[in-house]
Motif scaffolding. Structure first.
Motif, PDB file in Angstrom:
ATOM      1  N   GLU A 123       0.911  -1.233  -0.230  1.00 56.38           N
ATOM      2  CA  GLU A 123       0.021  -0.064  -0.004  1.00 56.38           C
ATOM      3  C   GLU A 123       0.795   1.276  -0.043  1.00 56.38           C
ATOM      4  O   GLU A 123       1.998   1.238   0.822  1.00 56.38           O
ATOM      5  N   LEU A 124       0.503   2.265  -0.971  1.00 58.37           N
ATOM      6  CA  LEU A 124       1.141   3.505  -0.900  1.00 58.37           C
ATOM      7  C   LEU A 124       0.150   4.598  -0.695  1.00 58.37           C
ATOM      8  O   LEU A 124      -0.989   4.592  -1.415  1.00 58.37           O
ATOM      9  N   GLN A 125       0.401   5.581   0.240  1.00 64.81           N
ATOM     10  CA  GLN A 125      -0.411   6.650   0.235  1.00 64.81           C
ATOM     11  C   GLN A 125       0.190   7.958   0.298  1.00 64.81           C
ATOM     12  O   GLN A 125       0.488   8.474   1.424  1.00 64.81           O
ATOM     13  N   LYS A 126       0.427   8.270  -0.859  1.00 69.40           N
ATOM     14  CA  LYS A 126       1.260   9.789  -0.938  1.00 69.40           C
ATOM     15  C   LYS A 126       0.474  10.582  -1.799  1.00 69.40           C
ATOM     16  O   LYS A 126       0.747  11.904  -2.016  1.00 69.40           O
ATOM     17  N   HIS A 127      -0.536  10.210  -2.625  1.00 70.62           N
ATOM     18  CA  HIS A 127      -1.477  11.422  -3.105  1.00 70.62           C
ATOM     19  C   HIS A 127      -2.656  11.753  -2.057  1.00 70.62           C
ATOM     20  O   HIS A 127      -2.877  11.429  -1.186  1.00 70.62           O
ATOM     21  N   LYS A 128      -3.021  13.051  -2.330  1.00 73.27           N
ATOM     22  CA  LYS A 128      -3.767  13.769  -1.644  1.00 73.27           C
ATOM     23  C   LYS A 128      -5.306  13.673  -1.953  1.00 73.27           C
ATOM     24  O   LYS A 128      -6.229  13.709  -1.136  1.00 73.27           O
ATOM     25  N   TYR A 129      -5.328  13.424  -3.226  1.00 69.12           N
ATOM     26  CA  TYR A 129      -6.776  13.487  -3.698  1.00 69.12           C
ATOM     27  C   TYR A 129      -7.022  12.221  -4.687  1.00 69.12           C
ATOM     28  O   TYR A 129      -6.192  11.268  -4.566  1.00 69.12           O
ATOM     29  N   GLY A 130      -7.840  12.080  -5.490  1.00 63.78           N
ATOM     30  CA  GLY A 130      -8.149  10.884  -6.368  1.00 63.78           C
ATOM     31  C   GLY A 130      -6.835  10.514  -7.191  1.00 63.78           C
ATOM     32  O   GLY A 130      -5.960  11.278  -7.651  1.00 63.78           O
ATOM     33  N   VAL A 131      -6.758   9.156  -7.675  1.00 62.85           N
ATOM     34  CA  VAL A 131      -5.652   8.624  -8.761  1.00 62.85           C
ATOM     35  C   VAL A 131      -6.436   8.458 -10.066  1.00 62.85           C
ATOM     36  O   VAL A 131      -7.452   7.463  -9.936  1.00 62.85           O
ATOM     37  N   SER A 132      -6.022   8.927 -11.022  1.00 61.13           N
ATOM     38  CA  SER A 132      -6.397   8.652 -12.285  1.00 61.13           C
ATOM     39  C   SER A 132      -6.026   7.674 -13.240  1.00 61.13           C
ATOM     40  O   SER A 132      -6.761   6.954 -13.895  1.00 61.13           O
ATOM     41  N   VAL A 146      -0.527   8.258 -11.206  1.00 62.74           N
ATOM     42  CA  VAL A 146      -1.027   9.780 -11.718  1.00 62.74           C
ATOM     43  C   VAL A 146      -2.116  10.124 -10.937  1.00 62.74           C
ATOM     44  O   VAL A 146      -3.185   9.523 -10.996  1.00 62.74           O
ATOM     45  N   GLY A 147      -2.106  11.330 -10.220  1.00 63.13           N
ATOM     46  CA  GLY A 147      -3.218  12.002  -9.418  1.00 63.13           C
ATOM     47  C   GLY A 147      -4.174  12.530 -10.466  1.00 63.13           C
ATOM     48  O   GLY A 147      -3.881  12.782 -11.565  1.00 63.13           O
ATOM     49  N   ASN A 148      -5.419  12.829 -10.161  1.00 59.12           N
ATOM     50  CA  ASN A 148      -6.130  13.141 -10.988  1.00 59.12           C
ATOM     51  C   ASN A 148      -5.763  14.744 -10.866  1.00 59.12           C
ATOM     52  O   ASN A 148      -4.908  15.468 -10.421  1.00 59.12           O
ATOM     53  N   GLN A 149      -6.764  15.749 -11.484  1.00 60.03           N
ATOM     54  CA  GLN A 149      -6.444  17.163 -11.823  1.00 60.03           C
ATOM     55  C   GLN A 149      -6.395  17.964 -10.675  1.00 60.03           C
ATOM     56  O   GLN A 149      -5.946  19.110 -10.441  1.00 60.03           O
ATOM     57  N   HIS A 150      -6.731  17.387  -9.560  1.00 61.90           N
ATOM     58  CA  HIS A 150      -6.730  18.132  -8.308  1.00 61.90           C
ATOM     59  C   HIS A 150      -5.632  17.690  -7.513  1.00 61.90           C
ATOM     60  O   HIS A 150      -5.206  18.593  -6.643  1.00 61.90           O
ATOM     61  N   ASP A 151      -5.009  16.470  -7.550  1.00 58.62           N
ATOM     62  CA  ASP A 151      -3.887  15.906  -6.886  1.00 58.62           C
ATOM     63  C   ASP A 151      -2.626  16.590  -7.799  1.00 58.62           C
ATOM     64  O   ASP A 151      -1.504  16.984  -7.209  1.00 58.62           O
ATOM     65  N   LYS A 169       5.460  17.011 -10.425  1.00 58.37           N
ATOM     66  CA  LYS A 169       3.720  17.595 -10.679  1.00 58.37           C
ATOM     67  C   LYS A 169       3.532  17.622 -12.135  1.00 58.37           C
ATOM     68  O   LYS A 169       4.473  17.563 -12.934  1.00 58.37           O
ATOM     69  N   VAL A 170       2.242  17.335 -12.561  1.00 54.65           N
ATOM     70  CA  VAL A 170       1.774  17.366 -13.829  1.00 54.65           C
ATOM     71  C   VAL A 170       0.490  18.457 -13.999  1.00 54.65           C
ATOM     72  O   VAL A 170      -0.201  18.609 -12.941  1.00 54.65           O
ATOM     73  N   SER A 171       0.839  19.237 -14.908  1.00 54.69           N
ATOM     74  CA  SER A 171      -0.152  20.440 -14.996  1.00 54.69           C
ATOM     75  C   SER A 171      -1.514  20.151 -15.609  1.00 54.69           C
ATOM     76  O   SER A 171      -2.326  20.803 -15.750  1.00 54.69           O
TER      77      SER A 171
END
Length: 321
Positions: A123-132, A146-151, A169-171
């Protein structure tokens, strides 16, 4: 009868309230009730549907459940996410033994599951919001999430060592990810976005802290305003190429210098998905249309027959449609 449902509910309530059932009633019910079959799917894109090429097993999400479907036997097995968060992305490992999932919500986890045992192994918990999007590297050492547009985070995880080796980060809103055959880089695609991320300097990193992930944008030329909805890195003799598909219906090829080399029109109103082997590229288009091309020169090969309508008796059909 209208009253039957009410009668059944009353009996169930009476049974649960009776002293003979006691506190152990819920525990007994939990131990006896098992999930037998799931109807429906909650996949919102290509990143939440995967097929293991070795076993033919198909994986897709239904809420917080991953359905593992054996299409030959029409039999389901299930992985239940204990966090109860909706599964948004999944992918098989190259050997088919593991499945990685991403989820929605606050502080989502990236989880690795043993497919045979259907149990969580990492288990990895490094994202703050959803994973896309999630994907295994072909050598099985890394997982990219890769996180979603909010992450807006891209993480590379050495999952067997439980460490993040690189991040950045990805924009843009990312819709797809694919690893190169030699696992030296991966490519993300999205709205006006094709980016190559390189892992060479990550492998040499001996420090415990993650290093910045090196990313270089693809040179889109006159297609820079397109929405790139899926990607697949080449295999075999075309391992230096990267193939993308746009929602407007273009199949594109990028060369080893990240330049848009050539593209062909799929002649469809909408394109959505891409899958390839060493000798063939399949493009999923509108109205159930699938077109096949040669990776060597993007030469059109054929259009696959459309699937029959639901409820049709295939054995009674006398001619192809």
């Amino acid at each position: 009868m209208p009253g039957d449902g009410f009668t059944i509910k009353s009996r169930i309530r009476k049974f649960l309230r009776s002293p003979s059932t006691g506190k152990n009633c819920k525990e007994n019910l939990t131990s006896k009730v098992t999930l037998e079959k799931v109807l429906g799917i909650t996949s919102s894109g290509n990143s939440a549907l995967a097929c293991d090429p070795r076993s033919g097993l198909v994986a897709y999400p239904a809420g917080c459940v991953v359905v593992l479907l054996n299409p030959k036997k029409n039999r389901q097995h299930h992985i239940i996410n204990t966090s109860r968060k909706t599964i948004t992305a999944l992918s098989f490992s190259p050997d088919g033994k593991h499945l990685v999932t991403g989820e929605s919500g606050h502080l989502p986890a990236v989880r690795v599951w043993d497919v045979a045992e259907r149990k969580q192994v990492a288990e990895l918990q490094k994202h703050k919001y959803g994973v896309s999007c999630v994907a295994f590297s072909p050598n099985g050492k890394y997982i990219v999430s890769v996180g979603n547009q909010h992450d807006m985070m891209v993480n590379v995880w050495a999952w067997k060592k439980d460490v993040i080796v690189a991040a950045n980060k990805v924009s843009s809103k990312v819709k797809g990810v694919s690893f190169s055959e030699d696992s030296s880089y991966f490519v993300t695609v999205g709205n006006r976005h094709v980016k190559f991320w390189y892992l060479d300097h990550c492998k040499a990193n001996k420090a415990s802290a993650p290093v910045p992930l090196l990313g270089r944008s693809g040179l889109l030329g006159e297609l820079r305003n397109n929405f790139f909805c899926d990607v697949a890195c080449g295999r075999g003799s075309k391992s230096d190429s990267t193939f993308c598909i746009t929602s407007s219906g273009l199949l594109c090829e990028f060369n080893s210098k990240r330049m848009l080399d050539k593209w062909v029109d799929l002649r469809t109103g909408l394109a959505q998905s891409l899958s390839l082997s060493e000798h063939m590229i399949f493009c999923g288009c509108a109205d159930g249309t699938v077109r096949a091309f040669r990776p060597a020169d993007l030469h059109f090969v054929c259009t696959l027959p459309r699937p029959h309508p639901l409820g049709s008796d295939v054995s009674s059909m006398t001619e192809a449609r």
